[in-house]
Design a protein around this motif. Structure first.
Motif, PDB file in Angstrom:
ATOM      1  N   ARG A  93      -0.273 -10.438  -3.330  1.00  0.00           N
ATOM      2  CA  ARG A  93       0.456  -9.157  -3.314  1.00  0.00           C
ATOM      3  C   ARG A  93       1.351  -9.062  -2.090  1.00  0.00           C
ATOM      4  O   ARG A  93       2.549  -8.773  -2.192  1.00  0.00           O
ATOM      5  N   LYS A  94       0.785  -9.319  -0.912  1.00  0.00           N
ATOM      6  CA  LYS A  94       1.565  -9.210   0.316  1.00  0.00           C
ATOM      7  C   LYS A  94       2.677 -10.251   0.366  1.00  0.00           C
ATOM      8  O   LYS A  94       3.789  -9.962   0.839  1.00  0.00           O
ATOM      9  N   ALA A  95       2.395 -11.442  -0.139  1.00  0.00           N
ATOM     10  CA  ALA A  95       3.412 -12.491  -0.135  1.00  0.00           C
ATOM     11  C   ALA A  95       4.597 -12.117  -1.017  1.00  0.00           C
ATOM     12  O   ALA A  95       5.762 -12.311  -0.633  1.00  0.00           O
ATOM     13  N   LEU A  96       4.324 -11.564  -2.190  1.00  0.00           N
ATOM     14  CA  LEU A  96       5.415 -11.189  -3.087  1.00  0.00           C
ATOM     15  C   LEU A  96       6.173  -9.983  -2.551  1.00  0.00           C
ATOM     16  O   LEU A  96       7.415  -9.929  -2.644  1.00  0.00           O
ATOM     17  N   MET A  97       5.464  -9.016  -1.977  1.00  0.00           N
ATOM     18  CA  MET A  97       6.144  -7.865  -1.385  1.00  0.00           C
ATOM     19  C   MET A  97       7.088  -8.325  -0.274  1.00  0.00           C
ATOM     20  O   MET A  97       8.214  -7.836  -0.154  1.00  0.00           O
ATOM     21  N   ALA A  98       6.641  -9.285   0.517  1.00  0.00           N
ATOM     22  CA  ALA A  98       7.490  -9.811   1.590  1.00  0.00           C
ATOM     23  C   ALA A  98       8.710 -10.520   1.023  1.00  0.00           C
ATOM     24  O   ALA A  98       9.822 -10.380   1.539  1.00  0.00           O
ATOM     25  N   LYS A  99       8.517 -11.263  -0.044  1.00  0.00           N
ATOM     26  CA  LYS A  99       9.619 -12.002  -0.663  1.00  0.00           C
ATOM     27  C   LYS A  99      10.656 -11.059  -1.263  1.00  0.00           C
ATOM     28  O   LYS A  99      11.872 -11.310  -1.174  1.00  0.00           O
ATOM     29  N   LEU A 100      10.201  -9.969  -1.862  1.00  0.00           N
ATOM     30  CA  LEU A 100      11.100  -9.052  -2.560  1.00  0.00           C
ATOM     31  C   LEU A 100      11.853  -8.109  -1.621  1.00  0.00           C
ATOM     32  O   LEU A 100      12.817  -7.469  -2.044  1.00  0.00           O
ATOM     33  N   SER A 101      11.431  -8.025  -0.365  1.00  0.00           N
ATOM     34  CA  SER A 101      11.927  -6.971   0.528  1.00  0.00           C
ATOM     35  C   SER A 101      12.811  -7.510   1.643  1.00  0.00           C
ATOM     36  O   SER A 101      12.609  -8.622   2.129  1.00  0.00           O
ATOM     37  N   ASP A 102      13.779  -6.686   2.043  1.00  0.00           N
ATOM     38  CA  ASP A 102      14.634  -7.004   3.188  1.00  0.00           C
ATOM     39  C   ASP A 102      14.072  -6.445   4.487  1.00  0.00           C
ATOM     40  O   ASP A 102      14.522  -6.821   5.576  1.00  0.00           O
ATOM     41  N   GLY A 103      13.130  -5.533   4.393  1.00  0.00           N
ATOM     42  CA  GLY A 103      12.514  -4.917   5.558  1.00  0.00           C
ATOM     43  C   GLY A 103      11.299  -4.111   5.136  1.00  0.00           C
ATOM     44  O   GLY A 103      11.056  -3.908   3.936  1.00  0.00           O
ATOM     45  N   PHE A 104      10.543  -3.634   6.138  1.00  0.00           N
ATOM     46  CA  PHE A 104       9.276  -2.958   5.872  1.00  0.00           C
ATOM     47  C   PHE A 104       9.181  -1.674   6.692  1.00  0.00           C
ATOM     48  O   PHE A 104       9.497  -1.672   7.877  1.00  0.00           O
ATOM     49  N   ILE A 105       8.743  -0.610   6.035  1.00  0.00           N
ATOM     50  CA  ILE A 105       8.498   0.650   6.732  1.00  0.00           C
ATOM     51  C   ILE A 105       7.054   1.060   6.484  1.00  0.00           C
ATOM     52  O   ILE A 105       6.576   1.032   5.347  1.00  0.00           O
ATOM     53  N   THR A 106       6.378   1.433   7.556  1.00  0.00           N
ATOM     54  CA  THR A 106       4.988   1.880   7.473  1.00  0.00           C
ATOM     55  C   THR A 106       4.916   3.375   7.754  1.00  0.00           C
ATOM     56  O   THR A 106       5.501   3.858   8.716  1.00  0.00           O
ATOM     57  N   MET A 107       4.187   4.061   6.885  1.00  0.00           N
ATOM     58  CA  MET A 107       3.888   5.478   7.067  1.00  0.00           C
ATOM     59  C   MET A 107       2.377   5.629   7.152  1.00  0.00           C
ATOM     60  O   MET A 107       1.642   4.653   6.976  1.00  0.00           O
ATOM     61  N   PRO A 108       1.868   6.823   7.444  1.00  0.00           N
ATOM     62  CA  PRO A 108       0.428   6.986   7.607  1.00  0.00           C
ATOM     63  C   PRO A 108      -0.395   6.436   6.450  1.00  0.00           C
ATOM     64  O   PRO A 108      -0.040   6.572   5.283  1.00  0.00           O
ATOM     65  N   GLY A 109      -1.494   5.796   6.809  1.00  0.00           N
ATOM     66  CA  GLY A 109      -2.410   5.203   5.845  1.00  0.00           C
ATOM     67  C   GLY A 109      -3.653   4.731   6.568  1.00  0.00           C
ATOM     68  O   GLY A 109      -3.865   5.027   7.750  1.00  0.00           O
ATOM     69  N   GLY A 110      -4.480   3.952   5.878  1.00  0.00           N
ATOM     70  CA  GLY A 110      -5.739   3.478   6.443  1.00  0.00           C
ATOM     71  C   GLY A 110      -5.749   1.974   6.643  1.00  0.00           C
ATOM     72  O   GLY A 110      -4.737   1.371   6.987  1.00  0.00           O
ATOM     73  N   TYR A 111      -6.906   1.365   6.408  1.00  0.00           N
ATOM     74  CA  TYR A 111      -7.069  -0.065   6.681  1.00  0.00           C
ATOM     75  C   TYR A 111      -6.015  -0.933   5.996  1.00  0.00           C
ATOM     76  O   TYR A 111      -5.461  -1.846   6.602  1.00  0.00           O
ATOM     77  N   GLY A 112      -5.771  -0.668   4.707  1.00  0.00           N
ATOM     78  CA  GLY A 112      -4.814  -1.492   3.972  1.00  0.00           C
ATOM     79  C   GLY A 112      -3.421  -1.420   4.573  1.00  0.00           C
ATOM     80  O   GLY A 112      -2.722  -2.435   4.678  1.00  0.00           O
ATOM     81  N   THR A 113      -3.031  -0.228   4.996  1.00  0.00           N
ATOM     82  CA  THR A 113      -1.719  -0.030   5.602  1.00  0.00           C
ATOM     83  C   THR A 113      -1.602  -0.789   6.917  1.00  0.00           C
ATOM     84  O   THR A 113      -0.600  -1.463   7.180  1.00  0.00           O
ATOM     85  N   PHE A 114      -2.651  -0.698   7.744  1.00  0.00           N
ATOM     86  CA  PHE A 114      -2.628  -1.411   9.021  1.00  0.00           C
ATOM     87  C   PHE A 114      -2.621  -2.922   8.804  1.00  0.00           C
ATOM     88  O   PHE A 114      -1.923  -3.655   9.503  1.00  0.00           O
ATOM     89  N   ASP A 115      -3.396  -3.379   7.838  1.00  0.00           N
ATOM     90  CA  ASP A 115      -3.416  -4.815   7.517  1.00  0.00           C
ATOM     91  C   ASP A 115      -2.023  -5.302   7.142  1.00  0.00           C
ATOM     92  O   ASP A 115      -1.564  -6.362   7.609  1.00  0.00           O
ATOM     93  N   GLU A 116      -1.335  -4.537   6.323  1.00  0.00           N
ATOM     94  CA  GLU A 116      -0.020  -4.952   5.835  1.00  0.00           C
ATOM     95  C   GLU A 116       1.004  -5.025   6.957  1.00  0.00           C
ATOM     96  O   GLU A 116       1.751  -6.011   7.074  1.00  0.00           O
ATOM     97  N   ILE A 117       1.037  -4.014   7.795  1.00  0.00           N
ATOM     98  CA  ILE A 117       2.064  -4.019   8.844  1.00  0.00           C
ATOM     99  C   ILE A 117       1.801  -5.111   9.866  1.00  0.00           C
ATOM    100  O   ILE A 117       2.723  -5.817  10.296  1.00  0.00           O
ATOM    101  N   PHE A 118       0.528  -5.328  10.224  1.00  0.00           N
ATOM    102  CA  PHE A 118       0.253  -6.348  11.235  1.00  0.00           C
ATOM    103  C   PHE A 118       0.453  -7.752  10.683  1.00  0.00           C
ATOM    104  O   PHE A 118       0.820  -8.662  11.436  1.00  0.00           O
ATOM    105  N   GLU A 119       0.246  -7.941   9.402  1.00  0.00           N
ATOM    106  CA  GLU A 119       0.552  -9.254   8.828  1.00  0.00           C
ATOM    107  C   GLU A 119       2.050  -9.524   8.886  1.00  0.00           C
ATOM    108  O   GLU A 119       2.471 -10.636   9.223  1.00  0.00           O
ATOM    109  N   MET A 120       2.870  -8.535   8.595  1.00  0.00           N
ATOM    110  CA  MET A 120       4.316  -8.743   8.656  1.00  0.00           C
ATOM    111  C   MET A 120       4.779  -8.967  10.096  1.00  0.00           C
ATOM    112  O   MET A 120       5.678  -9.782  10.352  1.00  0.00           O
ATOM    113  N   LEU A 121       4.155  -8.277  11.058  1.00  0.00           N
ATOM    114  CA  LEU A 121       4.498  -8.508  12.465  1.00  0.00           C
ATOM    115  C   LEU A 121       4.093  -9.912  12.897  1.00  0.00           C
ATOM    116  O   LEU A 121       4.851 -10.604  13.588  1.00  0.00           O
TER     117      LEU A 121
END
Length: 199
Positions: A93-121
């Motif tokens: 899921r994260k790999a395809l989201m990264a492939k499809l996107s030109d950039g990433f924006i994070t808004m409030p969320g929990g563990y899954g949200t933090f996991d996603e943003i730190f993986e992209m960083l």
């Protein structure tokens, strides 16, 4: 026309305890629609994710969802998206989201949200992707996180240029403007210095 044609949104599967989070999603989606930007997200029909998708679709925007089969089987998948990709698991899921996107924006969320943003960083740090990563800091939600990253710099665990990979703002239009001027960090330079014991 924005230089960022697709933006991936990481945010909560809950709406949060304050109306300010929903209002912030409305503000962000308004900017995306105005600039003709496609929304990529986790594909859910719950929480802030659903709010973002519904607003975009209701105004004629394009929304692409990416969801693991295990979650789709639980009937939490949004059924009216422009495109929906069902993938085997979370890593895909994260790999395809990264492939499809030109950039990433994070808004409030929990563990899954933090996991996603730190993986992209981390991927940007290692030059596995070279795309801007932003935080829309709604009502100070990410203040403590940003302070922790600054502490990591001060304690010598995070290089200042890698700290700067995370673009934070309280205004969605200004955030996207800043993301459009993103310049990747040269990975080889800092890795060579690290191996040589210079940092």
């Amino acid at each position: 026309m924005s230089a960022l044609q697709t933006i991936c949104l990481f945010c909560g599967s809950a709406v949060g305890s304050s109306i300010v989070y929903r209002e912030a999603v409305l503000d962000l989606t308004s900017v995306l629609l105005k600039r003709g930007i496609t929304l990529v997200y986790g594909g859910a029909n719950i929480g802030l994710m659903k709010v973002a998708a519904d607003v975009m679709l209701g105004a004629g925007g394009t929304v692409i969802g990416v969801m693991p089969k295990s979650l789709a089987d639980r009937e939490v998948a949004h059924e009216r998206l422009t495109e929906m990709h069902i993938v085997p698991g979370m890593q895909e899921r994260k790999a395809l989201m990264a492939k499809l996107s030109d950039g990433f924006i994070t808004m409030p969320g929990g563990y899954g949200t933090f996991d996603e943003i730190f993986e992209m960083l981390s991927f940007n740090q290692l030059k596995l992707v070279q795309k801007p990563v932003g935080i829309l800091n709604v009502s100070g939600y990410f203040d403590s996180l940003l302070e922790q990253l600054d502490k990591a710099v001060n304690e010598g665990f995070l290089r200042p240029e890698h700290r700067d990979l995370l673009i934070s703002d309280t205004d969605p239009e200004r955030l996207i403007d800043r993301m459009e001027t993103f310049v990747p960090v040269e990975a080889e330079k800092w890795i060579d210095q690290l191996k040589a014991g210079k940092i």
